[in-house]
Design an enzyme around this catalytic site. Structure first.
Site, short mmCIF file in Angstrom:
data_model
loop_
_atom_site.label_atom_id
_atom_site.label_comp_id
_atom_site.label_asym_id
_atom_site.label_seq_id
_atom_site.Cartn_x
_atom_site.Cartn_y
_atom_site.Cartn_z
N ASP A 1 0.84 -1.19 0.00
CA ASP A 1 0.00 0.00 0.00
C ASP A 1 0.88 1.25 0.00
OD1 ASP A 1 -2.64 1.41 0.54
OD2 ASP A 1 -1.51 1.99 2.33
N GLU B 1 1.66 -0.48 -5.01
CA GLU B 1 0.73 0.59 -5.33
C GLU B 1 1.63 1.82 -5.49
OE1 GLU B 1 -3.37 2.59 -3.64
OE2 GLU B 1 -1.77 2.16 -2.20
#
Length: 715
Positions: free
Chosen positions: A351, A387
């Protein structure tokens, strides 16, 4: 009560049971004193023993307690200077969760005592709170790490064969009619045959789970009756979250997670974890003191250089872990290795990965974080998915991660959404994204599989909502719909939300099939969000992070059966044809002995596209020839691999258009194998067109033609 202690060892960090006792080791560089606190399983809020850890090796405090065993609850009290302006927030009145806890028993019971400062004080976070937080914070658990893996082996599925399925542990199973009530929403629910059979039949090779590291729900959400459903608020990077355990809280959650992985592996399905190493759930200077902030704030977080009272926030959560510091790098690497070696997971999706790559303020793809991963013999061998952005300046780094990494391709998502909602000037970018985004990944010797392609993800609209809403409808989140992205690149097809207009319903269904077909025929690695194949809706909510209810859960009883069937056939179609999942880039060169290029681009009239055609703003339709002889790949034994040739027609124009089949040199006959207008994938009696024959392609649809020369198993 006197407790016998031995000096113990500084490593491994955390609590380690060796069959005779437990070794405790805590990294706290700037601490002046560390106390280990033990709690009873029967009365977990009452501290039974407090032991000063007198042994210190380097920056690690340690002790060994004989005859202590699994199930023991514990926490730490860490002494040192309380000087927020210098980055130090030690407060021994706060019981702290071990950063290396392998299990955490329960969740936070929010109370003022969990904060290091006094509420209402004029200096707020500069003040000092003497309230004891022990009754309100969950305790770490000593675990028995043994587990019978029964010879478990990682599936090791190559990227070019992968179909990734993003899912939430609870949301996927909570409403499933075939899963027993007592294990719905848990790791055991994911391991249940009903779940695994569904994934196998759909064609999934890897399930990517939203965060399962132990996380916290913010106080303000809890006061509104909401929760941190997605879980992007980690506080325990080694502990599987207890909320998803059906078997217990004293270490049983660890074995339940392992059993889930074992069952998925047995079915040939990989497990990828969405991990959040960029920040913790402790927030900014006004946040609680739960673990890292109290253990050694300055050794874990990025602090504002000229006023260390404050935190650098590249994540939008209040803090950022400082991956430039050795202590944080070790924590992340130890955590990753633990989940690989002890929990047997197959990869990670990082993330806001750009936050981990920041050296000082800038994003550096040669940062120490990447260097260490690249040389690690364990971590470097699993799937690493970034990401590739954060919320800081310069944080959008799609295409800039180093070799060995794949990336969520946000440019692919944006392009495909724009193309199918009819935006102009999209053909050139569409062609780039459809063929693997060579503009992003070719120059550093990565391959098309560096691109993780997706149309939707957990954040944003579901696929159904993408074609049903122009605007977000986040009222249920309690923020007056001010949260969530305002620019969704969505199109409601003529009405906002639910409608009885059959023409609009049919168009929306076709658009969903168009998106799915584009996704699974594109070069790269496709990622499908759980529920998109069954028309799951969030009623226009594009930020359901706090909705642990029917808004987020998969509603199995109302699943869109025709779309599920279409998606299943589509995935298996991709698996059967290497031309749609190439390992190497298209070269645009004639194939030796054949005379045709490996790829060709055509106008509706059958003529090859020239440079000026790519620049036409209004153009929304094209044909793509994919040469089955030009796969440029070899099988497992070195044999040359060939495939059928295909002619893929994309018509994003609102009306039907006449197209011509390719000329005879490309193939004498062409069978229709996919038709999104007629909801067909490999029909039993396909329509056949001759070379250069003209036919009608319906508006906003895809038609895939096959020249069936070769027949063989490509797997």
């Amino acid at each position: 009560m006197t407790t016998i202690t031995y000096p113990g060892k500084p490593f491994p960090l955390g609590a380690t049971w060796d069959g005779h006792g437990v070794n405790f080791a805590l990294y706290a560089d700037n601490a002046t004193k560390v106390e280990l606190c033990l709690f009873s399983n029967l009365e977990p809020d009452i501290e039974t023993v407090r032991i000063e850890m007198t042994e210190r090796s380097y920056q690690v405090w340690h002790t060994y307690i004989p005859e202590l065993g699994p199930g023991q609850l514990y926490g730490y009290r860490v002494h040192g200077p309380y000087e927020p302006e210098n980055g130090h927030r030690f407060n021994h009145h706060k019981l702290l969760i071990d950063p290396y806890a392998k299990a955490i028993a329960g969740t936070i019971n929010w109370h003022e005592s969990l904060f290091g400062y006094q509420f209402g004080h004029e200096d707020e976070d500069l003040s000092y709170s003497e309230l004891d937080s022990a009754p309100y914070i969950p305790k770490a658990v000593v675990i028995d790490a043994s587990f019978d893996w029964e010879g478990d082996k990682a599936p090791n599925i190559p990227y070019f064969q992968s179909i990734i399925y993003e899912a939430h542990v609870k949301g996927f199973t909570q409403l499933h009619p075939d899963i027993p009530e007592e294990i719905k929403g848990t790791y055991a629910g994911i391991a249940h045959p009903a779940t695994i059979n569904y994934l196998k039949e759909l064609g999934i090779t890897a399930i990517e789970l939203l965060p399962v590291h132990h996380f916290i729900t913010d106080w303000y959400l809890q006061e509104k009756g909401l929760t941190n459903y997605w879980g992007y608020n980690s506080i325990g990077f080694f502990a599987p979250d207890v909320r998803y355990s059906s078997s217990g809280v004293l270490g049983e959650q660890v074995n339940e997670f392992k059993q889930m992985v074992k069952e998925l592996h047995r079915a040939g399905i990989e497990v990828i974890l969405d991990v959040v190493y960029n920040h913790t759930g402790e927030g900014n200077e006004k946040g609680p003191t739960l673990s890292f902030k109290g253990v050694d704030n300055a050794s874990y977080y990025r602090l504002v250089e000229d006023d260390q009272r404050y935190y650098m926030d590249y994540t939008g959560t209040g803090n950022t872990l400082n991956a430039n510091l050795p202590s944080v790098l070790r924590l992340i690497m130890d955590s990753l290795r633990y989940w690989i070696l002890e929990m047997h997971v197959d990869g990670f999706r990082f993330d806001l990965a750009s936050a981990l790559a920041r050296e000082l303020h800038g994003v550096d793809k040669l940062s120490s974080f990447f260097d260490i991963i690249h040389q690690d013999p364990v971590i470097s061998q699993v799937k690493l998915i970034a990401e590739p952005w954060d919320v800081g300046e310069g944080g959008y780094q799609v295409g800039n991660f180093p070799p060995g990494w794949t990336e969520w391709n946000g440019m692919y998502r944006d392009c495909m959404r724009d193309f199918w909602r009819g935006e102009e000037s999209m053909l050139a970018e569409f062609a780039n994204r459809f063929t693997g985004s060579s503009d992003l990944y070719f120059d550093d010797y990565r391959r098309p599989t560096a691109s993780i392609n997706f149309i939707t993800a957990h954040d944003g609209f579901t696929l159904h909502d993408l074609v049903s809403y122009n605007e977000k409808h986040n009222e249920a989140n309690g923020e007056d719909s001010k949260d969530g992205d305002d620019h969704n690149r969505s199109w409601n097809c003529g009405a906002e939300g639910p409608t009885d207009d059959q023409w609009i319903i049919d168009l929306r269904d076709r658009q969903k099939r168009n998106f799915l077909t584009t996704l699974f025929l594109s070069q790269g690695v496709p990622m499908l969000v759980a529920g998109d194949e069954m028309s799951r809706t969030q009623n226009g909510n594009n930020n359901a992070y706090c909705q642990d209810n029917e808004i987020s859960w998969l509603n199995w009883p109302t699943a869109d059966a025709p779309l599920m069937d279409f998606t299943k056939k589509l995935i298996h179609f991709r698996k059967n044809h290497l031309v749609f999942r190439r390992r190497r880039w298209f070269q645009g060169q004639p194939i030796k002995g054949h005379g045709l290029e490996d790829i060709g681009w055509f106008l509706p009239n059958g003529e090859e596209m020239e440079y000026e055609h790519w620049e036409q703003d209004h153009a929304k339709s094209l044909g793509v020839f994919l040469n089955g002889r030009g796969v440029h790949s070899r099988g497992g034994k070195g044999e040359i691999v060939l495939d059928d040739s295909f002619y893929v027609i994309f018509n994003a124009y609102h009306d039907s258009l006449n197209f011509k089949a390719p000329a005879a040199k490309y193939g004498e006959q062409w069978q229709v194998c996919i038709d999104t207008f007629r909801q067909q994938v490999e029909p039993e009696e396909p329509i056949v067109y001759k070379a250069s024959e003209e036919f009608l392609v319906e508006g906003r649809s895809i038609l895939v033609l096959k020249n069936p020369i070769f027949h063989f198993d490509n797997e």
